[in-house]
Motif scaffolding. Structure first.
Motif, mmCIF file in Angstrom:
data_model
loop_
_atom_site.group_PDB
_atom_site.id
_atom_site.type_symbol
_atom_site.label_atom_id
_atom_site.label_comp_id
_atom_site.label_asym_id
_atom_site.label_seq_id
_atom_site.Cartn_x
_atom_site.Cartn_y
_atom_site.Cartn_z
ATOM 1 N N LEU A 17 30.998 15.478 28.884
ATOM 2 C CA LEU A 17 31.327 14.744 27.661
ATOM 3 C C LEU A 17 32.537 13.878 27.987
ATOM 4 O O LEU A 17 33.557 14.392 28.452
ATOM 5 C CB LEU A 17 31.646 15.714 26.528
ATOM 6 C CG LEU A 17 32.011 15.097 25.177
ATOM 7 C CD1 LEU A 17 30.807 14.390 24.554
ATOM 8 C CD2 LEU A 17 32.549 16.163 24.221
ATOM 9 N N LEU A 50 35.439 11.606 26.642
ATOM 10 C CA LEU A 50 36.202 11.417 25.412
ATOM 11 C C LEU A 50 37.195 10.274 25.569
ATOM 12 O O LEU A 50 37.868 10.144 26.591
ATOM 13 C CB LEU A 50 36.966 12.695 25.063
ATOM 14 C CG LEU A 50 36.111 13.914 24.737
ATOM 15 C CD1 LEU A 50 36.941 15.184 24.781
ATOM 16 C CD2 LEU A 50 35.480 13.754 23.368
ATOM 17 N N PHE A 85 41.172 11.390 19.021
ATOM 18 C CA PHE A 85 39.983 11.372 19.859
ATOM 19 C C PHE A 85 38.750 10.880 19.119
ATOM 20 O O PHE A 85 38.578 11.118 17.919
ATOM 21 C CB PHE A 85 39.693 12.768 20.408
ATOM 22 C CG PHE A 85 40.618 13.172 21.521
ATOM 23 C CD1 PHE A 85 41.892 13.626 21.243
ATOM 24 C CD2 PHE A 85 40.218 13.071 22.841
ATOM 25 C CE1 PHE A 85 42.756 13.980 22.265
ATOM 26 C CE2 PHE A 85 41.069 13.434 23.876
ATOM 27 C CZ PHE A 85 42.336 13.887 23.587
ATOM 28 N N GLY A 86 37.884 10.225 19.869
ATOM 29 C CA GLY A 86 36.571 9.865 19.365
ATOM 30 C C GLY A 86 35.608 11.024 19.543
ATOM 31 O O GLY A 86 35.954 12.059 20.106
ATOM 32 N N PRO A 87 34.357 10.831 19.089
ATOM 33 C CA PRO A 87 33.360 11.899 19.160
ATOM 34 C C PRO A 87 32.820 12.132 20.565
ATOM 35 O O PRO A 87 32.192 13.165 20.821
ATOM 36 C CB PRO A 87 32.259 11.423 18.221
ATOM 37 C CG PRO A 87 32.393 9.946 18.239
ATOM 38 C CD PRO A 87 33.850 9.647 18.387
ATOM 39 N N GLY A 88 33.040 11.188 21.462
ATOM 40 C CA GLY A 88 32.606 11.368 22.842
ATOM 41 C C GLY A 88 31.234 10.793 23.138
ATOM 42 O O GLY A 88 30.431 10.522 22.236
ATOM 43 N N ARG A 131 28.045 11.850 25.598
ATOM 44 C CA ARG A 131 27.481 12.903 26.450
ATOM 45 C C ARG A 131 26.673 12.253 27.547
ATOM 46 O O ARG A 131 25.643 11.630 27.286
ATOM 47 C CB ARG A 131 26.601 13.827 25.619
ATOM 48 C CG ARG A 131 25.837 14.873 26.430
ATOM 49 C CD ARG A 131 26.723 15.976 26.934
ATOM 50 N NE ARG A 131 27.367 16.728 25.868
ATOM 51 C CZ ARG A 131 28.285 17.659 26.068
ATOM 52 N NH1 ARG A 131 28.684 17.959 27.290
ATOM 53 N NH2 ARG A 131 28.820 18.293 25.040
ATOM 54 N N PHE A 150 50.529 20.337 21.367
ATOM 55 C CA PHE A 150 49.465 20.034 20.424
ATOM 56 C C PHE A 150 48.445 21.174 20.403
ATOM 57 O O PHE A 150 48.228 21.857 21.397
ATOM 58 C CB PHE A 150 48.721 18.751 20.837
ATOM 59 C CG PHE A 150 49.608 17.558 21.052
ATOM 60 C CD1 PHE A 150 50.264 17.378 22.257
ATOM 61 C CD2 PHE A 150 49.778 16.615 20.044
ATOM 62 C CE1 PHE A 150 51.073 16.276 22.472
ATOM 63 C CE2 PHE A 150 50.591 15.512 20.251
ATOM 64 C CZ PHE A 150 51.237 15.341 21.460
ATOM 65 N N TYR A 205 44.347 21.225 19.271
ATOM 66 C CA TYR A 205 43.170 20.496 18.831
ATOM 67 C C TYR A 205 42.040 21.501 18.613
ATOM 68 O O TYR A 205 41.974 22.538 19.267
ATOM 69 C CB TYR A 205 42.725 19.484 19.886
ATOM 70 C CG TYR A 205 43.584 18.241 20.002
ATOM 71 C CD1 TYR A 205 44.703 18.231 20.833
ATOM 72 C CD2 TYR A 205 43.264 17.079 19.310
ATOM 73 C CE1 TYR A 205 45.480 17.088 20.963
ATOM 74 C CE2 TYR A 205 44.029 15.929 19.435
ATOM 75 C CZ TYR A 205 45.128 15.943 20.260
ATOM 76 O OH TYR A 205 45.900 14.799 20.387
ATOM 77 N N GLN A 256 37.690 21.761 18.335
ATOM 78 C CA GLN A 256 36.440 21.067 18.673
ATOM 79 C C GLN A 256 35.261 21.877 18.181
ATOM 80 O O GLN A 256 35.041 23.003 18.637
ATOM 81 C CB GLN A 256 36.347 20.861 20.191
ATOM 82 C CG GLN A 256 35.156 20.024 20.629
ATOM 83 C CD GLN A 256 35.170 19.780 22.128
ATOM 84 O OE1 GLN A 256 35.490 20.660 22.907
ATOM 85 N NE2 GLN A 256 34.816 18.567 22.533
ATOM 86 N N GLY A 300 29.540 20.103 20.059
ATOM 87 C CA GLY A 300 29.023 18.757 20.227
ATOM 88 C C GLY A 300 29.892 17.657 19.654
ATOM 89 O O GLY A 300 29.464 16.500 19.596
ATOM 90 N N GLN A 301 31.102 18.005 19.273
ATOM 91 C CA GLN A 301 31.981 17.026 18.626
ATOM 92 C C GLN A 301 33.190 16.690 19.487
ATOM 93 O O GLN A 301 33.450 17.343 20.501
ATOM 94 C CB GLN A 301 32.460 17.574 17.277
ATOM 95 C CG GLN A 301 31.357 17.935 16.315
ATOM 96 C CD GLN A 301 30.525 16.738 15.925
ATOM 97 O OE1 GLN A 301 31.063 15.680 15.575
ATOM 98 N NE2 GLN A 301 29.216 16.860 15.995
ATOM 99 N N GLY A 302 33.933 15.677 19.054
ATOM 100 C CA GLY A 302 35.197 15.356 19.712
ATOM 101 C C GLY A 302 36.286 16.296 19.260
ATOM 102 O O GLY A 302 36.035 17.312 18.617
ATOM 103 N N LEU A 303 37.512 15.962 19.573
ATOM 104 C CA LEU A 303 38.657 16.813 19.275
ATOM 105 C C LEU A 303 39.362 16.338 18.009
ATOM 106 O O LEU A 303 39.620 15.150 17.840
ATOM 107 C CB LEU A 303 39.650 16.783 20.439
ATOM 108 C CG LEU A 303 39.130 17.271 21.782
ATOM 109 C CD1 LEU A 303 40.137 16.993 22.877
ATOM 110 C CD2 LEU A 303 38.828 18.746 21.718
ATOM 111 N N LEU A 346 42.860 16.828 15.763
ATOM 112 C CA LEU A 346 44.227 17.335 15.839
ATOM 113 C C LEU A 346 44.499 18.289 14.689
ATOM 114 O O LEU A 346 44.281 17.957 13.529
ATOM 115 C CB LEU A 346 45.212 16.171 15.779
ATOM 116 C CG LEU A 346 46.690 16.561 15.806
ATOM 117 C CD1 LEU A 346 47.065 17.102 17.182
ATOM 118 C CD2 LEU A 346 47.560 15.357 15.451
ATOM 119 N N PHE A 354 41.851 24.106 21.553
ATOM 120 C CA PHE A 354 42.509 23.692 22.777
ATOM 121 C C PHE A 354 43.990 23.442 22.521
ATOM 122 O O PHE A 354 44.357 22.714 21.586
ATOM 123 C CB PHE A 354 41.884 22.409 23.325
ATOM 124 C CG PHE A 354 40.491 22.579 23.831
ATOM 125 C CD1 PHE A 354 39.410 22.334 22.999
ATOM 126 C CD2 PHE A 354 40.252 22.986 25.133
ATOM 127 C CE1 PHE A 354 38.106 22.495 23.460
ATOM 128 C CE2 PHE A 354 38.961 23.151 25.606
ATOM 129 C CZ PHE A 354 37.883 22.902 24.767
#
Lengths: 116, 115
Positions: free
Chosen positions: A88, A90, A107-110, A112, B34, B36, B38, B41-44, B46, B90
């Motif tokens: 993934l 990011l 962060f964005g969703p990434g 894959r 920090f 985070y 998740q 299947g998603q991004g991070l 905060l 994380f």
């Protein structure tokens, strides 16, 4: 307020091919960082772009390259893909607030990427 | 070199129970820390951050973390866990290097919430 966006969502490539991933930063942000997250691992820093220049690079080979455009959006390019590049990817954006410090990275969703 | 250790790979708690996720860091200067989260299947996203000042920081979704310099720790806590908190968490330290800043992440702690 649009957050960080990335495209495409998913991508399948074969070994040896090249790939380009795209990122649009959060409104008002001028710095873009890229991270690789392998399955079951934490994100690993690839590089960071500010003022259209690569400012810092992690422990990744030259096959990984990037670009930042005047509108602050960014691309990550990976050449000669191999199976280990499956991950993934990011993108994170932030605002530079000093000589070298950026405010919080969002962060964005990434994307894959699967390499077959 | 900067590093972050999250000793617990996987934690399971019951809904309504309290939660503490551990994080230890190694960094030569004053750290920027920090947490985070998740979802699969998603991004991070905060949760919270520590830059300076009060060592107990409040974040979103009812989370808090305490910075303890003497123990090089930044543990995440929540008094009562909800089923929707199930995710991977994380911890990260902001590391200044070469005229720029990067985030160094731990390997994460996966949280499972039992009904």
């Amino acid at each position: 307020d649009a957050g960080v966006t990335q495209s495409p969502t998913h991508l399948i490539k074969t070994r040896g091919q090249q790939v380009t991933l795209r990122c649009s930063p959060k409104s008002g942000h001028d710095t873009v960082s890229w991270y690789q997250q392998a399955l079951g691992q934490g994100p690993q820093f690839i590089f960071q772009y500010y003022e259209e220049e690569e400012r810092q690079r992690g422990n990744f080979p030259d096959r990984f390259s990037g670009h930042q455009f005047p509108n602050y959006s960014s691309e990550l390019n990976v050449n000669a893909l191999w199976l280990g590049d499956s991950a993934l990817y990011l993108c994170a954006s932030s605002l530079r607030v000093g000589i070298s410090l950026t405010d919080t990275q969002y962060f964005g969703p990434g994307t894959r990427l699967t390499v077959l | 070199a900067q590093s972050v250790t999250q000793p617990d790979i996987h934690i399971t708690v019951s809904e309504g129970a309290s939660l503490e996720l551990r994080c230890n860091y190694s960094y030569g200067a004053t750290p920027y820390l920090f947490w985070y989260v998740q979802s699969p299947g998603q991004g991070l996203q905060l949760l919270l951050k520590y830059f300076s000042g009060d060592t107990l920081v409040q974040g979103i979704k009812g989370f808090e973390a305490e910075f303890k310099r003497s123990q090089s720790s930044f543990n995440l806590r929540k008094p009562s866990v909800h089923w929707s908190d199930a995710a991977e968490y994380f911890c990260a330290v902001g590391a200044l290097q070469g005229g720029s800043e990067k985030l160094v992440f731990g390997k994460g702690t996966k949280l499972t919430v039992n009904p």
